[in-house]
Design a protein around this motif. Structure first.
Motif, PDB file in Angstrom:
ATOM      1  N   GLY A  21      67.587   0.394  73.737  1.00 56.92           N
ATOM      2  CA  GLY A  21      66.911  -0.843  74.100  1.00 56.92           C
ATOM      3  C   GLY A  21      67.885  -1.948  74.475  1.00 56.92           C
ATOM      4  O   GLY A  21      69.075  -1.888  74.185  1.00 56.92           O
ATOM      5  N   VAL A  22      67.361  -2.949  75.118  1.00 56.94           N
ATOM      6  CA  VAL A  22      68.168  -4.083  75.581  1.00 56.94           C
ATOM      7  C   VAL A  22      68.057  -5.199  74.560  1.00 56.94           C
ATOM      8  O   VAL A  22      66.961  -5.648  74.236  1.00 56.94           O
ATOM      9  CB  VAL A  22      67.667  -4.571  76.963  1.00 56.94           C
ATOM     10  CG1 VAL A  22      68.420  -5.824  77.387  1.00 56.94           C
ATOM     11  CG2 VAL A  22      67.821  -3.470  77.991  1.00 56.94           C
ATOM     12  N   ASN A  23      69.223  -5.638  74.076  1.00 57.57           N
ATOM     13  CA  ASN A  23      69.270  -6.776  73.169  1.00 57.57           C
ATOM     14  C   ASN A  23      69.707  -7.978  74.004  1.00 57.57           C
ATOM     15  O   ASN A  23      70.816  -8.000  74.535  1.00 57.57           O
ATOM     16  CB  ASN A  23      70.276  -6.494  72.039  1.00 57.57           C
ATOM     17  CG  ASN A  23      70.339  -7.624  71.032  1.00 57.57           C
ATOM     18  OD1 ASN A  23      70.429  -8.790  71.416  1.00 57.57           O
ATOM     19  ND2 ASN A  23      70.295  -7.275  69.761  1.00 57.57           N
ATOM     20  N   VAL A  27      64.425  -5.507  80.546  1.00 58.51           N
ATOM     21  CA  VAL A  27      64.277  -5.604  79.088  1.00 58.51           C
ATOM     22  C   VAL A  27      62.916  -5.068  78.634  1.00 58.51           C
ATOM     23  O   VAL A  27      62.790  -4.539  77.537  1.00 58.51           O
ATOM     24  CB  VAL A  27      64.502  -7.058  78.615  1.00 58.51           C
ATOM     25  CG1 VAL A  27      63.389  -7.978  79.137  1.00 58.51           C
ATOM     26  CG2 VAL A  27      64.564  -7.134  77.104  1.00 58.51           C
ATOM     27  N   ASN A  28      61.882  -5.213  79.460  1.00 54.57           N
ATOM     28  CA  ASN A  28      60.540  -4.769  79.071  1.00 54.57           C
ATOM     29  C   ASN A  28      60.082  -3.523  79.809  1.00 54.57           C
ATOM     30  O   ASN A  28      58.911  -3.148  79.708  1.00 54.57           O
ATOM     31  CB  ASN A  28      59.526  -5.895  79.346  1.00 54.57           C
ATOM     32  CG  ASN A  28      59.699  -7.043  78.377  1.00 54.57           C
ATOM     33  OD1 ASN A  28      60.034  -6.831  77.215  1.00 54.57           O
ATOM     34  ND2 ASN A  28      59.497  -8.252  78.861  1.00 54.57           N
ATOM     35  N   THR A  29      60.977  -2.884  80.549  1.00 52.65           N
ATOM     36  CA  THR A  29      60.566  -1.713  81.323  1.00 52.65           C
ATOM     37  C   THR A  29      60.430  -0.507  80.403  1.00 52.65           C
ATOM     38  O   THR A  29      61.380  -0.138  79.719  1.00 52.65           O
ATOM     39  CB  THR A  29      61.601  -1.402  82.413  1.00 52.65           C
ATOM     40  OG1 THR A  29      61.757  -2.569  83.221  1.00 52.65           O
ATOM     41  CG2 THR A  29      61.157  -0.241  83.276  1.00 52.65           C
ATOM     42  N   ARG A  34      71.011  -2.004  65.769  1.00 54.13           N
ATOM     43  CA  ARG A  34      70.658  -2.940  66.835  1.00 54.13           C
ATOM     44  C   ARG A  34      69.167  -3.214  66.818  1.00 54.13           C
ATOM     45  O   ARG A  34      68.356  -2.308  66.642  1.00 54.13           O
ATOM     46  CB  ARG A  34      71.042  -2.346  68.195  1.00 54.13           C
ATOM     47  CG  ARG A  34      72.535  -2.209  68.420  1.00 54.13           C
ATOM     48  CD  ARG A  34      72.816  -1.602  69.786  1.00 54.13           C
ATOM     49  NE  ARG A  34      72.497  -2.523  70.873  1.00 54.13           N
ATOM     50  CZ  ARG A  34      71.473  -2.354  71.713  1.00 54.13           C
ATOM     51  NH1 ARG A  34      70.671  -1.324  71.606  1.00 54.13           N
ATOM     52  NH2 ARG A  34      71.256  -3.225  72.669  1.00 54.13           N
ATOM     53  N   VAL A  35      68.850  -4.497  66.961  1.00 57.62           N
ATOM     54  CA  VAL A  35      67.437  -4.883  67.044  1.00 57.62           C
ATOM     55  C   VAL A  35      67.212  -5.466  68.425  1.00 57.62           C
ATOM     56  O   VAL A  35      67.887  -6.420  68.812  1.00 57.62           O
ATOM     57  CB  VAL A  35      67.070  -5.925  65.966  1.00 57.62           C
ATOM     58  CG1 VAL A  35      65.619  -6.360  66.128  1.00 57.62           C
ATOM     59  CG2 VAL A  35      67.297  -5.352  64.577  1.00 57.62           C
ATOM     60  N   THR A  36      66.321  -4.879  69.165  1.00 54.63           N
ATOM     61  CA  THR A  36      66.092  -5.325  70.536  1.00 54.63           C
ATOM     62  C   THR A  36      64.807  -6.122  70.624  1.00 54.63           C
ATOM     63  O   THR A  36      64.007  -6.143  69.678  1.00 54.63           O
ATOM     64  CB  THR A  36      65.999  -4.114  71.469  1.00 54.63           C
ATOM     65  OG1 THR A  36      64.820  -3.374  71.103  1.00 54.63           O
ATOM     66  CG2 THR A  36      67.211  -3.206  71.340  1.00 54.63           C
ATOM     67  N   LEU A  37      64.601  -6.749  71.767  1.00 54.87           N
ATOM     68  CA  LEU A  37      63.384  -7.532  71.990  1.00 54.87           C
ATOM     69  C   LEU A  37      62.150  -6.628  71.885  1.00 54.87           C
ATOM     70  O   LEU A  37      61.138  -6.983  71.288  1.00 54.87           O
ATOM     71  CB  LEU A  37      63.446  -8.196  73.364  1.00 54.87           C
ATOM     72  CG  LEU A  37      62.242  -9.063  73.756  1.00 54.87           C
ATOM     73  CD1 LEU A  37      62.146 -10.265  72.832  1.00 54.87           C
ATOM     74  CD2 LEU A  37      62.350  -9.505  75.209  1.00 54.87           C
ATOM     75  N   GLN A  38      62.269  -5.425  72.487  1.00 54.23           N
ATOM     76  CA  GLN A  38      61.148  -4.473  72.455  1.00 54.23           C
ATOM     77  C   GLN A  38      60.764  -4.103  71.032  1.00 54.23           C
ATOM     78  O   GLN A  38      59.585  -4.071  70.679  1.00 54.23           O
ATOM     79  CB  GLN A  38      61.540  -3.182  73.194  1.00 54.23           C
ATOM     80  CG  GLN A  38      61.331  -3.224  74.681  1.00 54.23           C
ATOM     81  CD  GLN A  38      59.884  -3.074  75.066  1.00 54.23           C
ATOM     82  OE1 GLN A  38      59.073  -2.599  74.280  1.00 54.23           O
ATOM     83  NE2 GLN A  38      59.557  -3.484  76.256  1.00 54.23           N
ATOM     84  N   ILE A  58      69.080  -7.002  81.744  1.00 58.05           N
ATOM     85  CA  ILE A  58      68.206  -8.139  81.409  1.00 58.05           C
ATOM     86  C   ILE A  58      66.890  -8.034  82.174  1.00 58.05           C
ATOM     87  O   ILE A  58      65.806  -8.265  81.631  1.00 58.05           O
ATOM     88  CB  ILE A  58      68.917  -9.482  81.695  1.00 58.05           C
ATOM     89  CG1 ILE A  58      70.104  -9.655  80.735  1.00 58.05           C
ATOM     90  CG2 ILE A  58      67.946 -10.655  81.555  1.00 58.05           C
ATOM     91  CD1 ILE A  58      71.003 -10.823  81.072  1.00 58.05           C
ATOM     92  N   PHE A  87      70.374 -17.287  74.918  1.00 55.85           N
ATOM     93  CA  PHE A  87      70.195 -17.965  76.202  1.00 55.85           C
ATOM     94  C   PHE A  87      69.800 -19.426  76.019  1.00 55.85           C
ATOM     95  O   PHE A  87      70.081 -20.271  76.870  1.00 55.85           O
ATOM     96  CB  PHE A  87      69.118 -17.258  77.037  1.00 55.85           C
ATOM     97  CG  PHE A  87      69.609 -16.003  77.691  1.00 55.85           C
ATOM     98  CD1 PHE A  87      69.296 -14.761  77.157  1.00 55.85           C
ATOM     99  CD2 PHE A  87      70.407 -16.052  78.814  1.00 55.85           C
ATOM    100  CE1 PHE A  87      69.760 -13.600  77.754  1.00 55.85           C
ATOM    101  CE2 PHE A  87      70.887 -14.884  79.414  1.00 55.85           C
ATOM    102  CZ  PHE A  87      70.547 -13.656  78.875  1.00 55.85           C
TER     103      PHE A  87
END
Lengths: 479, 332
Positions: A440-442, A29-31, B2-6, A26, B328
């Motif tokens: 990637g992190v979801n 997530v943007n790294t 999968r779809v991520t925030l990025q 978490i 969240f």
């Protein structure tokens, strides 16, 4: 009871670690370059007791990073390709700016005004005002060519500077990769895997490096990498070589070219290399071909074409002028005055073309007549004006036609580059999506994992509490 | 998949960037009226655009040249008409001199004839701007240097007084200091037009033949056969009458020649005028072709801008909605 406590303890530790890994995901997530991690769990060993085997809870087997080397390789390759075309598109755009195209104050405009003035002078060869106008337009044309030629040369110079600074950045990245290799070897975990953060940094450095060069990466089982580019080894374990941009002068032709050498850490040159993709390859091509006035390549060179235009224009105009007579020339031999000369150089080029100062000082001396003492004779200046529609001027084109062909070719190359850049961006986007999908992190996924580990931790804590109570009961038996 | 925030944010950023760039392009096209902001916007049109611009410039050049040439034809025509009128007056003078009632007035006729000769010379020295229209290619004052001591002016035609001879008792002579080379200008691709009328076309061989006849007629009027100035009331001889008749015929022929030269100028003027009009039409056509390639279709650009703006707006709305949703937000 003790066994249950141990099982509970192991569960608490495993779930705590799982929580840590999820929190790390978490947080990153943007790294850029970060690949999501997952804690690998395995059941504990089974121990015999009373003729039965009892499991001993859960153990952390390791941390898995979700990364596919094939996707990474495709990503680096696409990045190189996109960077190459991006740099090429930027260079072409700057060339268009130097030419002032598309616009109203261009070399074509200056040529038109020059031939207009010649035509006007041909109708009134004895008029001093028209002679002055002709010389002014000739000066404007020379100035337009000078300006453009100098802008191209300045762009070429900046291209070399850019190549040098890019090479410096490449060397920083190569050093970083060698350093990471060293750290990886020193910090392998119990399963012989490198620290995930080091691998992330390594990936990030390789990604950035691929913008500048076409890189090939071979990964050792320990996670260290060897990096090659265009067949030359750049990083081998803990050793990083360096890339240096060089300007080489051909003494016989005066041509300077950009090349790259590979040096050992002690400064010894071990060879040269030619990058095939990435920003550096594009810069080299721009310097050696597109912006090189002495380029012998069959590919388009704006500097070379402008010089051809300037020198041919000067030669053709001077061929007429040197056989003509001015207003006050009484002959019989033509005075041999040229209109265009080379200022600050041995030959007439776009950067050196200038108007003969002797004519600027004495407009009456401009050769317009083919016979002496006949101010109404305009044969010479009429022939000069007729060059505007001479289809044999250069490569079977008129002067403006030739310039139009240069801009048309530039436009075609620019459009082709933009198309290839768009295609490269599309491919890179697709690979990025695929990469993100795996690595990637979801956040929703991680939120679920957080809850999962939290609940498991709570349950394990309950196991420990109950086991403790049961043990306490045993201890207090008989009191 | 999968779809991520990025991946969501990257895609959104890319879309918004592209749409912004397109809007900016359309706005620039509408504001400047220029369709092409970069050469690569329409590479196939660049060669045509350069060609149209080059053609328009060339046609404008020819048009400008024709403007100057037409003005010069006007000046030349006026001068030739003046010369023809004066020659007609000389003819009339000669015919009147042949009347018996005027035989005793030949010295008066001589004075009239001399003033007509000077008028013809003045007309022959007509200038257009700073060039003499009948002087050929030696047509500026600087190139017409007088030969001392008889010549004193820097004009192409000059009446000088030489030593009297039995054939020329007055000693008068018209000197021509120019040449008989024609001047040309380019009025089209590979097409040149003569803009000057040469002195030999107007005045005969060497540009002075007519003047020789006029001076000979003057000598006949002003001088007796023995070369002495004719006195009042002195009558002409039969031979002198015959000579006058012959001179009048030559002057009549010269008048016809001048009229033919005038007609040639008229034809040339008509030709140049027609050419000028055709070039003007060509220029208009070429500008229209050029405009189709270089000028913005404002209606189409405005529609495209509106479409891009709508796409941008909805991309923002959808992006905001998708980025706001997360598990969240729902966890207690």
């Amino acid at each position: 009871m003790i066994r249950s406590l141990e099982i509970g303890k192991r569960a608490l530790i495993a779930n705590q670690r799982g929580f840590d890994v999820t929190s790390n995901n978490i947080a990153n997530v943007n790294t850029p370059g970060y690949a999501r991690q997952a804690l690998m769990l395995q059941p504990g060993e089974s121990v015999p007791a009373g003729g039965l085997y009892f499991g001993m809870g859960v153990l952390s087997a390791g941390i898995r990073q979700f990364r596919d080397e094939l996707i990474e390789r495709d990503y680096r390759s696409s990045t190189s390709t996109q960077s190459y075309y991006q740099q090429e598109a930027t260079t072409l755009q700057r060339i268009e700016t130097a030419l002032g195209e598309p616009g109203n104050q261009t070399i074509q405009t200056a040529m038109q005004q020059f031939f207009d003035a010649a035509s006007q002078l041909a109708a009134n060869p004895s008029r001093i005002a028209d002679r002055q106008l002709f010389l002014a337009r000739a000066s404007d044309l020379a100035a337009a060519l000078n300006r453009t030629g100098n802008a191209i040369e300045s762009l070429r110079s900046r291209t070399f500077d850019r190549a040098t600074s890019t090479a410096n950045r490449i060397n920083e990245l190569l050093s970083t990769l060698a350093s990471i290799n060293q750290q990886i070897n020193a910090t392998l975990d119990a399963s012989g895997q490198p620290a995930a953060s080091l691998v992330d940094r390594q990936t990030q450095a390789l990604q950035e490096l691929s913008q500048y060069l076409d890189v090939s990466v071979s990964r050792e089982p320990t996670g260290t990498v060897n990096v090659t580019s265009s067949g030359m080894v750049l990083v081998s374990l803990n050793t990083a070589l360096s890339v240096n941009a060089l300007q080489q002068l051909n003494a016989s032709t005066g041509e300077t070219t950009l090349s790259f050498s590979i040096r050992k850490p002690d400064g010894t040159t071990i060879g040269t290399f030619q990058p095939r993709s990435g920003e550096l390859a594009s810069l080299a091509k721009s310097y050696n071909v597109t912006l090189n006035p002495l380029s012998s390549s069959t590919e388009f060179s704006i500097a070379r074409e402008l010089d051809r235009l300037a020198s041919t224009l000067a030669d053709r105009v001077n061929a007429f002028m040197t056989t003509g007579y001015g207003l006050n020339d009484t002959g019989p031999v033509p005075p041999g005055r040229a209109l265009f000369v080379a200022a600050g150089g041995p030959a007439i080029t776009a950067r050196t073309i200038a108007v003969n100062t002797a004519l600027l000082a004495d407009p009456a001396a401009v050769p317009t007549s083919s016979t002496p003492n006949t101010p109404g004779n305009s044969d010479i200046i009429a022939a000069t004006a007729a060059l505007a529609s001479d289809g044999t001027f250069l490569d079977s084109m008129t002067p403006e036609g030739y310039y139009g062909a240069i801009t048309a070719q530039l436009a075609q190359i620019g459009a082709g580059t933009n198309d290839r850049l768009t295609a490269a961006k599309t491919v890179l986007q697709q690979i990025t999506t695929e990469r993100e999908s795996l690595s990637g992190v979801n956040l929703d996924e991680e939120a679920t994992n957080l809850i999962t580990y939290q609940r498991a931790f709570e349950a394990a804590a309950r196991v420990v509490t109950v086991s403790s109570d049961m043990l306490s009961t045993l201890v207090n038996l008989g009191r | 998949m999968r779809v991520t925030l990025q991946s969501l944010t990257t895609r959104l950023q890319s879309t918004l960037t592209d749409l912004s760039a397109r809007q900016a392009q359309q706005q620039t096209r509408i504001a400047t009226g220029q369709r092409l902001l970069q050469l690569s916007d329409a590479p196939s049109d660049i060669a045509d655009i350069t060609s149209y611009r080059s053609t328009i410039a060339r046609l404008q050049r020819y048009s400008s040249t024709l403007d100057g040439a037409l003005a010069e034809q006007g000046t030349t025509e006026t001068a030739l008409e003046s010369i023809a009128t004066t020659l007609s007056n000389v003819q009339t003078l000669g015919i009147d001199a042949q009347q018996i009632a005027n035989h005793d007035k030949w010295n008066v006729f001589a004075q009239h004839l001399l003033s007509n000769i000077r008028a013809i010379i003045e007309a022959a020295n007509t200038s257009h701007g700073d060039i003499y229209v009948l002087a050929g290619t030696k047509n500026t004052a600087a190139s017409l240097q007088p030969t001392a001591p008889l010549e004193t002016t820097q004009m192409p035609f000059e009446l000088v007084t030489t030593s009297p001879t039995p054939a020329n008792p007055s000693g008068l002579e018209v000197r021509f200091k120019g040449n008989t080379e024609a001047r040309f200008v380019q009025t089209g691709d590979g097409h040149t037009e003569q803009v000057s009328t040469t002195a030999d076309k107007v005045f005969g061989s060497g540009g002075t033949e007519v003047f020789t006849t006029l001076i000979a007629l003057y000598n006949t009027f002003a001088y007796a056969p023995d070369g002495t100035p004719r006195s009042d009331g002195q009558l002409p001889t039969a031979e002198e009458l015959d000579r006058v008749a012959a001179y009048i015929k030559q002057i009549a022929d010269a008048t016809t020649t001048v009229n033919q030269a005038t007609a040639e100028v008229g034809v040339r003027t008509d030709r140049m005028t027609a050419q000028h009009e055709q070039i003007a039409e060509d220029i208009t056509r070429q500008r229209e072709f050029l405009s189709r390639l270089t000028d913005t279709d404002v209606a189409a650009a405005t529609m495209q801008l509106q479409r891009d703006q709508i796409a941008y707006e909805y991309s923002l709305k959808i992006g905001a909605r998708m980025l706001n949703l997360s598990l969240f937000d729902f966890l207690q």
